[in-house]
Enzyme design. Sequence first.
Site, short mmCIF file in Angstrom:
data_model
loop_
_atom_site.label_atom_id
_atom_site.label_comp_id
_atom_site.label_asym_id
_atom_site.label_seq_id
_atom_site.Cartn_x
_atom_site.Cartn_y
_atom_site.Cartn_z
N PRO A 23 0.84 -1.20 0.00
CA PRO A 23 0.00 0.00 0.00
C PRO A 23 0.88 1.25 0.00
CG PRO A 23 0.02 -1.01 2.18
CD PRO A 23 0.82 -1.90 1.29
N MET A 24 0.68 2.13 -0.98
CA MET A 24 1.49 3.34 -1.09
C MET A 24 0.59 4.56 -1.24
SD MET A 24 4.52 1.96 -3.62
CE MET A 24 3.40 1.03 -4.67
N GLN A 37 -6.43 -0.77 4.21
CA GLN A 37 -5.45 -0.45 5.24
C GLN A 37 -5.84 0.82 5.98
OE1 GLN A 37 -1.32 1.21 4.88
NE2 GLN A 37 -0.68 -0.87 5.40
N CYS A 70 4.27 3.35 8.57
CA CYS A 70 4.50 4.61 7.86
C CYS A 70 5.44 5.49 8.67
CB CYS A 70 3.19 5.34 7.61
SG CYS A 70 3.45 6.89 6.71
N LYS A 88 1.07 -4.36 8.81
CA LYS A 88 2.34 -4.02 8.15
C LYS A 88 3.14 -3.13 9.08
CE LYS A 88 4.41 -2.63 3.80
NZ LYS A 88 5.28 -1.47 4.02
N ASN A 139 9.30 -7.20 2.87
CA ASN A 139 9.12 -5.99 2.06
C ASN A 139 10.38 -5.13 2.18
OD1 ASN A 139 7.52 -2.87 2.59
ND2 ASN A 139 7.72 -3.82 0.60
N ASP A 197 13.12 -3.11 -0.96
CA ASP A 197 14.23 -3.21 -1.92
C ASP A 197 14.10 -4.32 -2.96
OD1 ASP A 197 15.30 -1.13 -0.50
OD2 ASP A 197 16.99 -2.23 0.35
N GLY A 232 6.73 -2.64 -3.56
CA GLY A 232 6.15 -1.30 -3.57
C GLY A 232 6.70 -0.45 -4.69
N ARG A 233 7.76 0.30 -4.39
CA ARG A 233 8.26 1.31 -5.33
C ARG A 233 8.65 0.74 -6.69
NH1 ARG A 233 12.69 4.06 -1.64
NH2 ARG A 233 12.70 1.96 -0.75
#
Length: 333
Positions: free
Chosen positions: A20-21, A74, A104, A143, A206, A208, A230-231
């Site tokens: 989730p971003m 989330q 976060c 998370k 999670n 990298d 994610g990214r």
Amino acid sequence: MSVKIGDHIDLGAFPLLLAPMEDVSDPPFRFVCKQNGVDMMYTEFISSEGLIRDAAKSRQKLDIFEYERPIGIQIFGSEIDHMRMASEISSQAGPDLIDINYGCPVKNVACRGAGASLLQDIDKMVAMTKAVVEGTNLPVTVKTRLGWDDNTKNVYEVAERLQDVGIKALSIHGRTRAQMYKGQADWTMIRDVKKNPRVKIPIFGNGDVDSVEKAAAWRQEYEVDGIMIGRAAIGYPWIFREIKHFFETGEHLAGPTIKERVDVCKTHLTKSIEWKGDKTGIFEMRRHYANYFKGIPNFKEYRMRLVSLPTLAEILEVLEEIEHQFDAELIFS
């Protein structure tokens, strides 16, 4: 063996999850990731305070669609009672699970007692998690990070205690809050959590994972139940299909052609307009163009045009120009 969350969510042998971003993981982005094989996704994180106040932005983030399943909503917040209420409100939107954000690191979340801030008060984190579990009949997952800083890496305790109050899976980002997104993610502690005989729930790693090679190597080395990306998926949703193909065949799948990049970018743009309306949909898509066409020589001129055009027709014209300007079969690594 399949990885299961609760009694009803079966994610297959080694699932790939979309992290989730904030300002990224909206329905348009989730659509293109789902098309490329992601096994489970989450909404952007949603403020418990916003849900209780019935804020329009928070309510809109509850939008989920059948094709996205399994999907989790989330939530984050600093007040235990409000988080319980938020879990009740979120459950009514019909997700497959509720996920709590204890990871976060950004200042306006962590410094207000939410997100990674709870890593400084495990007793409160446990009480909050228990309240959320009791506020819904859906599976609850979490998370989080390794800890607040290098002196307080408490993810071992977090995993055991949150499992004890009923969470059904735990995703761990291999950094502390103090690290933010800098330095390298440390997956050794994630592996240690997974190998703890007391921990029976699925553990997802999670941080990298940005290549097929890394996903394959870390799957073996760190023995997690699945990987959350994610990214690396921003502007490159193909990462999910490429990793899956490698897991299944041991072979590298060819990267997307220019035509595929343009087609998926168009789909993302169209979905963005459908969900947010013309003005907002076009405006918010602007952050994605550079990522979709990373590696194309001299793309800056095209990007400048794409981020300045006000109508769908004009943007589609430029995207078609990009497709015809470059070799349609050109593949970027």
